[in-house]
Scaffold this motif. Structure first.
Motif, PDB file in Angstrom:
ATOM      1  N   ALA A   1      13.813  -0.636   1.892  1.00 34.26           N
ATOM      2  CA  ALA A   1      12.360  -0.459   1.961  1.00 34.26           C
ATOM      3  C   ALA A   1      11.946   0.931   2.441  1.00 34.26           C
ATOM      4  CB  ALA A   1      11.731  -1.528   2.857  1.00 34.26           C
ATOM      5  N   ARG A   2      12.767   1.547   3.248  1.00 31.11           N
ATOM      6  CA  ARG A   2      12.416   2.866   3.777  1.00 31.11           C
ATOM      7  C   ARG A   2      12.144   3.870   2.659  1.00 31.11           C
ATOM      8  NH1 ARG A   2      15.554   6.377   8.347  1.00 31.11           N
ATOM      9  NH2 ARG A   2      14.096   8.086   8.338  1.00 31.11           N
ATOM     10  N   CYS A   3      12.911   3.781   1.589  1.00 24.33           N
ATOM     11  CA  CYS A   3      12.718   4.703   0.461  1.00 24.33           C
ATOM     12  C   CYS A   3      12.007   4.044  -0.718  1.00 24.33           C
ATOM     13  CB  CYS A   3      14.057   5.255  -0.007  1.00 24.33           C
ATOM     14  SG  CYS A   3      14.876   6.292   1.222  1.00 24.33           S
ATOM     15  N   HIS A   4      12.348   2.782  -0.990  1.00 26.27           N
ATOM     16  CA  HIS A   4      11.815   2.108  -2.179  1.00 26.27           C
ATOM     17  C   HIS A   4      10.518   1.348  -1.903  1.00 26.27           C
ATOM     18  CE1 HIS A   4      15.067   3.052  -4.940  1.00 26.27           C
ATOM     19  NE2 HIS A   4      15.889   2.901  -3.917  1.00 26.27           N
ATOM     20  N   GLY A   5      10.084   1.293  -0.646  1.00 26.97           N
ATOM     21  CA  GLY A   5       8.793   0.705  -0.307  1.00 26.97           C
ATOM     22  C   GLY A   5       8.852  -0.753   0.101  1.00 26.97           C
ATOM     23  N   LEU A   6       7.905  -1.134   0.963  1.00 26.98           N
ATOM     24  CA  LEU A   6       7.774  -2.523   1.378  1.00 26.98           C
ATOM     25  C   LEU A   6       7.462  -3.384   0.172  1.00 26.98           C
ATOM     26  CD1 LEU A   6       5.699  -2.057   4.645  1.00 26.98           C
ATOM     27  CD2 LEU A   6       8.138  -2.545   4.460  1.00 26.98           C
ATOM     28  N   GLU A   7       8.080  -4.547   0.125  1.00 26.81           N
ATOM     29  CA  GLU A   7       7.917  -5.490  -0.980  1.00 26.81           C
ATOM     30  C   GLU A   7       8.248  -4.844  -2.330  1.00 26.81           C
ATOM     31  OE1 GLU A   7       4.238  -7.662  -0.765  1.00 26.81           O
ATOM     32  OE2 GLU A   7       4.507  -8.045   1.362  1.00 26.81           O
ATOM     33  N   ALA A   8       9.096  -3.833  -2.301  1.00 30.75           N
ATOM     34  CA  ALA A   8       9.575  -3.116  -3.489  1.00 30.75           C
ATOM     35  C   ALA A   8       8.479  -2.330  -4.193  1.00 30.75           C
ATOM     36  CB  ALA A   8      10.279  -4.061  -4.463  1.00 30.75           C
ATOM     37  N   ILE A   9       7.393  -2.061  -3.499  1.00 29.66           N
ATOM     38  CA  ILE A   9       6.305  -1.252  -4.063  1.00 29.66           C
ATOM     39  C   ILE A   9       6.530   0.175  -3.584  1.00 29.66           C
ATOM     40  CG2 ILE A   9       3.817  -0.877  -4.173  1.00 29.66           C
ATOM     41  CD1 ILE A   9       3.521  -3.904  -3.458  1.00 29.66           C
ATOM     42  N   SER A  10       7.018   1.020  -4.469  1.00 26.91           N
ATOM     43  CA  SER A  10       7.374   2.379  -4.096  1.00 26.91           C
ATOM     44  C   SER A  10       6.147   3.208  -3.769  1.00 26.91           C
ATOM     45  CB  SER A  10       8.145   3.056  -5.231  1.00 26.91           C
ATOM     46  OG  SER A  10       8.438   4.390  -4.870  1.00 26.91           O
ATOM     47  N   GLY A  11       6.312   4.035  -2.748  1.00 25.75           N
ATOM     48  CA  GLY A  11       5.269   4.989  -2.395  1.00 25.75           C
ATOM     49  C   GLY A  11       5.530   6.344  -3.027  1.00 25.75           C
ATOM     50  N   GLY A  12       6.484   6.420  -3.932  1.00 25.47           N
ATOM     51  CA  GLY A  12       6.747   7.665  -4.633  1.00 25.47           C
ATOM     52  C   GLY A  12       8.002   8.385  -4.205  1.00 25.47           C
ATOM     53  N   ILE A  13       8.618   7.975  -3.107  1.00 24.93           N
ATOM     54  CA  ILE A  13       9.830   8.654  -2.653  1.00 24.93           C
ATOM     55  C   ILE A  13      10.998   8.327  -3.579  1.00 24.93           C
ATOM     56  CG2 ILE A  13      11.550   8.750  -0.804  1.00 24.93           C
ATOM     57  CD1 ILE A  13       9.300   8.335   1.176  1.00 24.93           C
ATOM     58  N   ALA A  14      11.126   7.059  -3.936  1.00 24.72           N
ATOM     59  CA  ALA A  14      12.240   6.594  -4.764  1.00 24.72           C
ATOM     60  C   ALA A  14      11.689   5.688  -5.866  1.00 24.72           C
ATOM     61  CB  ALA A  14      13.239   5.846  -3.885  1.00 24.72           C
ATOM     62  N   PRO A  15      12.492   5.378  -6.863  1.00 25.99           N
ATOM     63  CA  PRO A  15      12.012   4.555  -7.974  1.00 25.99           C
ATOM     64  C   PRO A  15      11.427   3.210  -7.533  1.00 25.99           C
ATOM     65  CG  PRO A  15      14.129   5.497  -8.513  1.00 25.99           C
ATOM     66  CD  PRO A  15      13.879   5.817  -7.066  1.00 25.99           C
ATOM     67  N   ASP A  16      10.432   2.759  -8.267  1.00 30.60           N
ATOM     68  CA  ASP A  16       9.798   1.465  -8.040  1.00 30.60           C
ATOM     69  C   ASP A  16      10.705   0.401  -8.647  1.00 30.60           C
ATOM     70  OD1 ASP A  16       8.178  -0.857  -8.197  1.00 30.60           O
ATOM     71  OD2 ASP A  16       6.365   0.370  -8.229  1.00 30.60           O
ATOM     72  N   LEU A  17      11.366  -0.361  -7.805  1.00 27.91           N
ATOM     73  CA  LEU A  17      12.373  -1.311  -8.270  1.00 27.91           C
ATOM     74  C   LEU A  17      11.782  -2.561  -8.918  1.00 27.91           C
ATOM     75  CD1 LEU A  17      14.951  -0.925  -5.375  1.00 27.91           C
ATOM     76  CD2 LEU A  17      14.952   0.148  -7.638  1.00 27.91           C
ATOM     77  N   ARG A  18      10.484  -2.736  -8.848  1.00 28.10           N
ATOM     78  CA  ARG A  18       9.842  -3.843  -9.571  1.00 28.10           C
ATOM     79  C   ARG A  18       9.906  -3.596 -11.076  1.00 28.10           C
ATOM     80  NH1 ARG A  18       4.062  -3.689  -7.881  1.00 28.10           N
ATOM     81  NH2 ARG A  18       4.556  -1.481  -8.037  1.00 28.10           N
ATOM     82  N   LYS A  19      10.100  -2.342 -11.450  1.00 34.24           N
ATOM     83  CA  LYS A  19      10.123  -1.956 -12.863  1.00 34.24           C
ATOM     84  C   LYS A  19      11.536  -1.822 -13.402  1.00 34.24           C
ATOM     85  CE  LYS A  19       5.827   0.528 -12.216  1.00 34.24           C
ATOM     86  NZ  LYS A  19       5.095   1.760 -12.368  1.00 34.24           N
TER      87      LYS A  19
END
Length: 160
Positions: free
Chosen positions: A74-92
């Motif tokens: 989550a630190r890079c890919h975002g909480l709940e897999a919603i990326s904030g732009g640092i790393a790829p959005d894993l929901r996609k």
């Protein structure tokens, strides 16, 4: 003499802000210490790495994967897999598979994404000597990695 103190404080504040700004990229990637994941509630998968997610739609694995994702991803890919732009959005991650009409092609696509996912998590990502994602093999077993994938499948942007 008093007039130099405010300038000194301002210079010190600017130096601190600049120092912090220069270190932000280091916080983004490569300095994450992988955390161990308790997979004792999951079936053991053995030493040979699987090419497909054996925990797909397994509720116990999704629970473990949710915790493992929050600790390690989550630190890079975002909480709940919603990326904030640092790393790829894993929901996609397997979004293009969802658009396929042919079931055989869709299944092959999902298998290919599973292989890509587990290889990336195991080996990490490095480009031009910069670590964009640390390797997790040795810290996480395949049960942990596949449980994270099972969690991510519940977060898909496009359902399969």
């Amino acid at each position: 003499m008093r007039s130099s103190r405010p300038r000194h404080r301002l210079a010190l504040a600017v130096a601190c802000l600049l120092g912090a700004a220069l270190h932000v990229p280091a916080w983004a990637h490569g300095d994450v210490t992988p955390q161990a994941v308790d997979t004792s509630s999951l079936p053991k998968l053995g030493d040979e790495w699987r090419g497909e997610n054996p925990f797909r739609k397994n509720e116990a694995a999704v629970k473990v994967g949710t915790s493992a994702y929050n600790q390690n991803c989550a630190r890079c890919h975002g909480l709940e897999a919603i990326s904030g732009g640092i790393a790829p959005d894993l929901r996609k991650l397997d979004g293009e598979c969802a658009t396929l009409k042919d079931d055989k092609k869709k299944s092959a696509c999902v298998k290919e994404i599973d292989e890509f996912f587990v290889t990336t998590v195991r080996r990490g990502r490095t480009r031009n000597g910069a670590v964009y994602m640390p390797p997790f093999e040795g810290m996480m077993n395949q049960e942990a990695m596949w449980s994270i994938k099972a969690y991510l499948e519940t977060r898909r942007e496009k359902p399969l």
